[in-house]
Design a protein around this motif. Structure first.
Motif, PDB file in Angstrom:
ATOM      1  N   PHE A 278       0.596  -1.476   0.172  1.00 21.20           N
ATOM      2  CA  PHE A 278       0.023  -0.196  -0.268  1.00 21.20           C
ATOM      3  C   PHE A 278       0.904   0.996  -0.056  1.00 21.20           C
ATOM      4  CE2 PHE A 278       0.577  -1.521   4.803  1.00 21.20           C
ATOM      5  CZ  PHE A 278       1.067  -0.497   4.987  1.00 21.20           C
ATOM      6  N   ARG A 279       0.245   2.314  -0.656  1.00 16.49           N
ATOM      7  CA  ARG A 279       0.951   3.978  -0.323  1.00 16.49           C
ATOM      8  C   ARG A 279       1.045   3.950   1.318  1.00 16.49           C
ATOM      9  NH1 ARG A 279       3.942   4.960  -3.887  1.00 16.49           N
ATOM     10  NH2 ARG A 279       3.302   7.387  -3.471  1.00 16.49           N
ATOM     11  N   HIS A 280       2.625   4.489   1.715  1.00 13.64           N
ATOM     12  CA  HIS A 280       2.927   5.205   2.363  1.00 13.64           C
ATOM     13  C   HIS A 280       1.810   6.618   3.130  1.00 13.64           C
ATOM     14  CE1 HIS A 280       5.127   7.022   5.922  1.00 13.64           C
ATOM     15  NE2 HIS A 280       5.683   5.786   6.231  1.00 13.64           N
ATOM     16  N   PRO A 281       1.729   6.557   4.262  1.00 14.72           N
ATOM     17  CA  PRO A 281       0.218   7.170   4.637  1.00 14.72           C
ATOM     18  C   PRO A 281       1.004   9.311   4.659  1.00 14.72           C
ATOM     19  CG  PRO A 281       0.680   6.132   6.004  1.00 14.72           C
ATOM     20  CD  PRO A 281       1.882   5.483   5.229  1.00 14.72           C
ATOM     21  N   THR A 282       2.609   8.738   4.984  1.00 13.87           N
ATOM     22  CA  THR A 282       2.854  10.350   4.516  1.00 13.87           C
ATOM     23  C   THR A 282       4.479  10.217   3.483  1.00 13.87           C
ATOM     24  OG1 THR A 282       4.497   9.782   6.132  1.00 13.87           O
ATOM     25  CG2 THR A 282       2.204  10.372   7.058  1.00 13.87           C
ATOM     26  N   LYS A 283       4.735   9.875   2.989  1.00 12.10           N
ATOM     27  CA  LYS A 283       5.533   9.553   2.752  1.00 12.10           C
ATOM     28  C   LYS A 283       5.548   9.531   0.457  1.00 12.10           C
ATOM     29  CE  LYS A 283       9.258   8.326   6.222  1.00 12.10           C
ATOM     30  NZ  LYS A 283       9.573   9.771   5.751  1.00 12.10           N
ATOM     31  N   PHE A 284       6.000   9.419  -0.043  1.00 14.36           N
ATOM     32  CA  PHE A 284       6.472   8.857  -1.613  1.00 14.36           C
ATOM     33  C   PHE A 284       6.770   7.344  -1.755  1.00 14.36           C
ATOM     34  CE2 PHE A 284       5.969  13.615  -2.454  1.00 14.36           C
ATOM     35  CZ  PHE A 284       3.809  13.318  -2.532  1.00 14.36           C
ATOM     36  N   ALA A 285       6.374   6.731  -0.974  1.00 14.46           N
ATOM     37  CA  ALA A 285       7.077   5.829  -1.226  1.00 14.46           C
ATOM     38  C   ALA A 285       5.516   4.730  -1.511  1.00 14.46           C
ATOM     39  CB  ALA A 285       7.501   4.862   0.313  1.00 14.46           C
ATOM     40  N   HIS A 286       5.986   3.210  -1.848  1.00 15.81           N
ATOM     41  CA  HIS A 286       5.648   1.744  -1.726  1.00 15.81           C
ATOM     42  C   HIS A 286       5.470   0.761   0.189  1.00 15.81           C
ATOM     43  CE1 HIS A 286       3.493   2.253  -5.330  1.00 15.81           C
ATOM     44  NE2 HIS A 286       2.017   2.253  -4.640  1.00 15.81           N
ATOM     45  N   VAL A 287       4.924   0.453   0.695  1.00 16.44           N
ATOM     46  CA  VAL A 287       5.130   0.066   1.554  1.00 16.44           C
ATOM     47  C   VAL A 287       4.759  -1.753   1.806  1.00 16.44           C
ATOM     48  CG1 VAL A 287       4.747  -0.297   4.350  1.00 16.44           C
ATOM     49  CG2 VAL A 287       4.718   1.549   3.168  1.00 16.44           C
ATOM     50  N   VAL A 288       5.822  -2.852   1.418  1.00 13.87           N
ATOM     51  CA  VAL A 288       5.611  -4.264   1.832  1.00 13.87           C
ATOM     52  C   VAL A 288       5.823  -4.994   3.147  1.00 13.87           C
ATOM     53  CG1 VAL A 288       5.782  -6.465   0.350  1.00 13.87           C
ATOM     54  CG2 VAL A 288       6.337  -3.863  -0.922  1.00 13.87           C
ATOM     55  N   ARG A 289       4.564  -4.747   3.405  1.00 12.60           N
ATOM     56  CA  ARG A 289       4.261  -6.260   4.653  1.00 12.60           C
ATOM     57  C   ARG A 289       3.565  -7.340   4.225  1.00 12.60           C
ATOM     58  NH1 ARG A 289       0.186  -2.400   8.626  1.00 12.60           N
ATOM     59  NH2 ARG A 289      -1.561  -2.931   7.682  1.00 12.60           N
ATOM     60  N   GLY A 290       4.312  -8.239   5.582  1.00 14.71           N
ATOM     61  CA  GLY A 290       3.791  -9.096   5.509  1.00 14.71           C
ATOM     62  C   GLY A 290       3.509 -10.103   6.815  1.00 14.71           C
ATOM     63  N   LEU A 291       2.737 -11.136   7.265  1.00 11.26           N
ATOM     64  CA  LEU A 291       3.265 -12.006   8.539  1.00 11.26           C
ATOM     65  C   LEU A 291       2.913 -13.562   8.408  1.00 11.26           C
ATOM     66  CD1 LEU A 291       2.255 -12.256  11.765  1.00 11.26           C
ATOM     67  CD2 LEU A 291      -0.037 -12.112  10.924  1.00 11.26           C
ATOM     68  N   HIS A 292       3.448 -13.763   8.279  1.00 13.33           N
ATOM     69  CA  HIS A 292       4.058 -15.322   8.925  1.00 13.33           C
ATOM     70  C   HIS A 292       3.843 -16.232  10.121  1.00 13.33           C
ATOM     71  CE1 HIS A 292       7.353 -19.356   9.226  1.00 13.33           C
ATOM     72  NE2 HIS A 292       6.417 -19.099   8.065  1.00 13.33           N
ATOM     73  N   VAL A 293       2.586 -17.127  10.558  1.00 15.91           N
ATOM     74  CA  VAL A 293       2.548 -17.917  11.664  1.00 15.91           C
ATOM     75  C   VAL A 293       3.229 -18.860  11.420  1.00 15.91           C
ATOM     76  CG1 VAL A 293       0.637 -15.992  11.926  1.00 15.91           C
ATOM     77  CG2 VAL A 293       0.267 -18.607  10.759  1.00 15.91           C
ATOM     78  N   ALA A 294       3.056 -19.629  12.542  1.00 17.17           N
ATOM     79  CA  ALA A 294       3.907 -21.706  12.196  1.00 17.17           C
ATOM     80  C   ALA A 294       3.208 -21.972  13.904  1.00 17.17           C
ATOM     81  CB  ALA A 294       5.011 -20.896  12.220  1.00 17.17           C
ATOM     82  N   GLY A 295       3.074 -22.933  13.629  1.00 11.54           N
ATOM     83  CA  GLY A 295       3.494 -23.899  14.995  1.00 11.54           C
ATOM     84  C   GLY A 295       4.366 -24.791  14.687  1.00 11.54           C
ATOM     85  N   ALA A 296       4.204 -25.854  15.390  1.00 14.23           N
ATOM     86  CA  ALA A 296       4.882 -27.236  15.958  1.00 14.23           C
ATOM     87  C   ALA A 296       5.507 -27.653  17.701  1.00 14.23           C
ATOM     88  CB  ALA A 296       6.763 -26.793  16.519  1.00 14.23           C
ATOM     89  N   LYS A 297       5.575 -28.894  17.411  1.00 14.01           N
ATOM     90  CA  LYS A 297       4.957 -29.960  18.357  1.00 14.01           C
ATOM     91  C   LYS A 297       5.093 -31.020  18.247  1.00 14.01           C
ATOM     92  CE  LYS A 297       1.307 -31.331  22.017  1.00 14.01           C
ATOM     93  NZ  LYS A 297       1.439 -30.787  22.374  1.00 14.01           N
ATOM     94  N   VAL A 298       5.854 -31.826  19.452  1.00 13.75           N
ATOM     95  CA  VAL A 298       6.532 -32.997  19.251  1.00 13.75           C
ATOM     96  C   VAL A 298       5.703 -33.816  19.421  1.00 13.75           C
ATOM     97  CG1 VAL A 298       8.700 -34.092  20.488  1.00 13.75           C
ATOM     98  CG2 VAL A 298       9.548 -32.269  19.995  1.00 13.75           C
ATOM     99  N   THR A 299       5.195 -34.824  18.732  1.00 10.08           N
ATOM    100  CA  THR A 299       4.173 -35.608  19.068  1.00 10.08           C
ATOM    101  C   THR A 299       5.282 -36.809  20.120  1.00 10.08           C
ATOM    102  OG1 THR A 299       4.262 -35.574  16.881  1.00 10.08           O
ATOM    103  CG2 THR A 299       2.445 -34.651  17.654  1.00 10.08           C
ATOM    104  N   ARG A 300       6.231 -37.299  18.699  1.00  7.46           N
ATOM    105  CA  ARG A 300       6.641 -38.628  20.076  1.00  7.46           C
ATOM    106  C   ARG A 300       8.558 -38.333  20.007  1.00  7.46           C
ATOM    107  NH1 ARG A 300       7.108 -43.417  15.206  1.00  7.46           N
ATOM    108  NH2 ARG A 300       7.743 -44.052  16.945  1.00  7.46           N
TER     109      ARG A 300
END
Length: 281
Positions: free
Chosen positions: A249-271
Motif C-alpha cells: 500500500f501507499r505510505h501515508p506520509t511519504k512518496f513510497a510503497h510499503v510491503v509487509r507480511g505476517l508469517h505464522v507457524a506452530g510446532a509440537k513434539v508428538t513422538r
C-alpha cells in the motif's frame, strides 16, 4: 531456488497477494533446516489459517498384535486415539518501504527483490530457532545426551544415538542429524562421511551436506544455545506454517510503497522417543 518476484515485472504495480505469498514461501521452505521436511512432518499444515489457531491432532494408538491358531476367532480391537493440540503460537512480521525515486532508479524493483530476500532469511532464522526450542523442550530427559568433539567421537555418538532410536522402534528411513558448523567440520574429516551436494555445483538446500552412520546430515548455526546436535526422525515433530497476510500500500506520509507480511507457524513434539538432543561435554 524460486526467483521472487518474477523477472520482468514491476513488483509493486503488479502486486497480487496470493501469488506473492506463494512465491515467497517456496524459497523460504528451501532455506529452512530444522523446520524443513528433513526434520519435521507437515501433516497438519493445511489447517492453519491464522495466529492463535489450535489444530487438533488425533494420534493413533498402535493396535495389538495377537497369536493366531487355525479356526480361531480374531476379535476386532476398537481403534483408540490420543488428542493433542498443535498451537499456532509463532508469529513474525516484516515491513519495508521503498521510496518512489529509489524504485524507479533500481531498474524495475531490484530494491524490493533484495529486501524480500532479506525478509526470507530473517523468517527462516526465526522459524528454525522456534522449532529448535520446541524440540529441546519436548525431548525426553533420558534422550538429552553429551558427547565430545573429535572425528571418531562424533561418529561414535551417532552410532550410539542410532541404537537409542532402534530400541524405540523409530524407522530407519529418513533419520537426520542437524549439527552446528563446528561439529560439521569433525564429520567432514571422517572417512565414512558420504558427501551430498557439498563441494559440487548443485545448490545445498535445507542445509543438507551428506550422510554419516545412517543419518542425513544438515548444518545450521541456529541451534538452541548449548545444543550442538539434534538427532531423530521427522515423525517426532510436526510443523506447519503459512504466510497469512501479505500486502502492499501507499505510505501515508511519504512518496513510497510499503510491503509487509505476517508469517505464522506452530510446532509440537508428538513422538519424543524419536528425538535426541545432544551437547558437547
Amino acid at each position: 531456488m524460486a526467483v521472487f518476484p518474477a523477472s520482468g515485472t514491476t513488483p509493486v504495480s503488479k502486486f497480487i497477494p496470493e501469488i506473492w505469498a506463494s512465491e515467497l514461501l517456496i524459497p523460504l521452505h528451501e532455506e529452512l533446516v530444522l523446520a524443513s521436511p528433513i526434520c519435521v512432518n507437515n501433516d497438519y499444515e493445511g489447517e492453519i489459517s491464522g495466529p492463535g489457531d489450535q489444530v487438533h491432532i488425533n494420534s493413533l494408538t498402535r493396535p495389538t498384535v495377537v497369536d493366531y491358531t487355525r479356526n480361531a476367532d480374531v476379535n476386532a480391537q476398537l481403534l483408540d486415539t490420543e488428542d493433542q493440540i498443535l498451537a499456532i503460537d509463532h508469529g513474525k512480521a516484516f515491513a519495508f518501504a521503498v521510496d518512489d525515486v529509489d524504485r524507479i532508479q533500481s531498474a524495475g524493483g531490484e530494491l524490493i527483490f533484495k529486501a524480500t530476500e532479506e525478509s526470507i532469511q530473517a523468517l527462516r532464522v526465526a522459524a528454525d530457532a522456534y522449532v529448535g526450542a520446541k524440540m529441546v523442550a519436548g525431548a525426553l530427559a533420558a534422550n538429552k545426551k553429551t558427547f565430545t568433539v573429535g572425528t571418531d567421537d562424533v561418529f561414535n555418538a551417532l552410532v550410539d544415538y542410532g541404537v537409542i532410536l532402534d530400541n524405540a522402534d523409530v524407522p530407519l528411513w529418513k533419520r537426520f542429524a542437524v549439527v552446528k558448523p563446528e561439529i560439521k567440520a569433525a564429520m567432514l574429516k571422517h572417512d565414512r562421511f558420504v558427501a551430498s551436494s557439498y563441494g559440487s555445483a548443485i545448490p545445498i538446500q535445507n542445509g543438507v551436506i551428506g550422510s554419516l552412520a545412517g543419518f542425513t546430515i544438515a548444518v545450521t548455526p541456529h541451534l538452541p544455545s548449548g545444543v550442538e546436535m539434534i538427532v531423530g526422525s521427522p515423525a517426532a515433530c510436526t510443523y506447519g506454517d503459512n504466510l497469512v497476510s501479505l500486502e502492499s500500500f501507499r505510505h501515508p506520509t511519504k512518496f513510497a510503497h510499503v510491503v509487509r507480511g505476517l508469517h505464522v507457524a506452530g510446532a509440537k513434539v508428538t513422538r519424543p522417543e524419536a528425538l535426541i538432543v545432544a551437547s558437547t561435554a
